[in-house]
Design a protein around this motif. Sequence first.
Motif, PDB file in Angstrom:
ATOM      1  N   ASN A  60       0.773  -1.162  -0.043  1.00  0.00           N
ATOM      2  CA  ASN A  60       0.018  -0.041   0.029  1.00  0.00           C
ATOM      3  C   ASN A  60       0.844   1.317  -0.073  1.00  0.00           C
ATOM      4  OD1 ASN A  60      -2.508  -1.446  -0.118  1.00  0.00           O
ATOM      5  ND2 ASN A  60      -2.660  -1.563   2.159  1.00  0.00           N
ATOM      6  N   LEU A  61       1.860   1.198   0.759  1.00  0.00           N
ATOM      7  CA  LEU A  61       2.777   2.557   0.752  1.00  0.00           C
ATOM      8  C   LEU A  61       3.287   2.643  -0.772  1.00  0.00           C
ATOM      9  CD1 LEU A  61       4.671   2.061   4.187  1.00  0.00           C
ATOM     10  CD2 LEU A  61       3.313   3.931   3.236  1.00  0.00           C
ATOM     11  N   GLN A  62       3.941   1.608  -1.208  1.00  0.00           N
ATOM     12  CA  GLN A  62       4.182   1.709  -2.341  1.00  0.00           C
ATOM     13  C   GLN A  62       3.325   2.222  -3.403  1.00  0.00           C
ATOM     14  OE1 GLN A  62       4.796  -2.302  -4.519  1.00  0.00           O
ATOM     15  NE2 GLN A  62       6.493  -1.242  -5.813  1.00  0.00           N
ATOM     16  N   VAL A  63       2.152   1.803  -3.452  1.00  0.00           N
ATOM     17  CA  VAL A  63       1.042   2.440  -4.368  1.00  0.00           C
ATOM     18  C   VAL A  63       0.755   3.733  -4.106  1.00  0.00           C
ATOM     19  CG1 VAL A  63      -1.356   2.372  -4.849  1.00  0.00           C
ATOM     20  CG2 VAL A  63       0.018   0.129  -4.912  1.00  0.00           C
ATOM     21  N   ILE A  64       0.956   4.205  -2.962  1.00  0.00           N
ATOM     22  CA  ILE A  64       0.467   5.546  -2.353  1.00  0.00           C
ATOM     23  C   ILE A  64       1.722   6.530  -2.979  1.00  0.00           C
ATOM     24  CG2 ILE A  64       0.613   7.336  -0.442  1.00  0.00           C
ATOM     25  CD1 ILE A  64      -1.012   4.939   0.963  1.00  0.00           C
ATOM     26  N   ILE A  65       2.767   6.364  -2.743  1.00  0.00           N
ATOM     27  CA  ILE A  65       3.974   6.846  -3.019  1.00  0.00           C
ATOM     28  C   ILE A  65       3.928   7.110  -4.569  1.00  0.00           C
ATOM     29  CG2 ILE A  65       6.527   7.148  -3.362  1.00  0.00           C
ATOM     30  CD1 ILE A  65       6.469   6.356  -0.278  1.00  0.00           C
ATOM     31  N   GLN A  66       3.575   6.014  -5.373  1.00  0.00           N
ATOM     32  CA  GLN A  66       3.463   6.016  -7.120  1.00  0.00           C
ATOM     33  C   GLN A  66       2.504   6.763  -7.431  1.00  0.00           C
ATOM     34  OE1 GLN A  66       3.115   2.352  -8.706  1.00  0.00           O
ATOM     35  NE2 GLN A  66       3.794   3.011 -10.778  1.00  0.00           N
ATOM     36  N   GLN A  67       1.345   6.977  -6.778  1.00  0.00           N
ATOM     37  CA  GLN A  67       0.222   7.751  -7.083  1.00  0.00           C
ATOM     38  C   GLN A  67       0.636   9.373  -6.843  1.00  0.00           C
ATOM     39  OE1 GLN A  67      -2.300   7.186  -8.869  1.00  0.00           O
ATOM     40  NE2 GLN A  67      -1.615   4.927  -9.117  1.00  0.00           N
ATOM     41  N   ALA A  68       1.322   9.637  -5.714  1.00  0.00           N
ATOM     42  CA  ALA A  68       1.656  10.693  -5.258  1.00  0.00           C
ATOM     43  C   ALA A  68       2.564  11.353  -6.362  1.00  0.00           C
ATOM     44  CB  ALA A  68       2.086  10.921  -3.810  1.00  0.00           C
TER      45      ALA A  68
ATOM     46  N   ASN B 133       0.730  12.404  -9.806  1.00  0.00           N
ATOM     47  CA  ASN B 133      -0.216  13.450  -9.577  1.00  0.00           C
ATOM     48  C   ASN B 133       0.785  14.736  -9.680  1.00  0.00           C
ATOM     49  OD1 ASN B 133      -2.525  11.998  -9.189  1.00  0.00           O
ATOM     50  ND2 ASN B 133      -2.309  12.343  -6.880  1.00  0.00           N
TER      51      ASN B 133
ATOM     52  N   ARG C  91       9.542  -2.764  -3.380  1.00  0.00           N
ATOM     53  CA  ARG C  91       8.655  -3.165  -2.128  1.00  0.00           C
ATOM     54  C   ARG C  91       9.498  -3.653  -1.053  1.00  0.00           C
ATOM     55  NH1 ARG C  91       4.688  -6.769  -4.455  1.00  0.00           N
ATOM     56  NH2 ARG C  91       4.109  -4.763  -5.251  1.00  0.00           N
TER      57      ARG C  91
END
Length: 117
Positions: A66-74, A77, A91
């Motif tokens: 989840n942290l990986q996805v959040i940072i990638q999405q941030a 953007n 990961r």
Amino acid sequence: MIGSLFLTLYCAKLLLDTRKALGGNLSFSEIGQKTYGKAGKIMVDVTLIGSQFSFVTAYIYFISQNLQVIIQQASINGQPEGTPVPEPANRWIFGALCFCIYWPLCMIRRVEKLAVT
């Protein structure tokens, strides 16, 4: 999942019934030792270690994913249209970070010490 639920409930009931029949406030290892001797104690300890290790591994994997996805999405953007998507962070880095945070917390034996925070 439902089958696993019923199996877990059945095993928990058996464990409680065994504890009640043996009397006293026994740990899982003591129940294994009283019912099957030293081999039972070792078997219970090994399965408890495996169960806890699997649970913690799945938890850290979930958090790191989840942290990986959040940072990638941030990082995506705010980028101009057509900008290449950055490579996702490894990961294992997030898993190691979680481990470094959780390890000292696991060493705390009494919850009262966390009351200050």
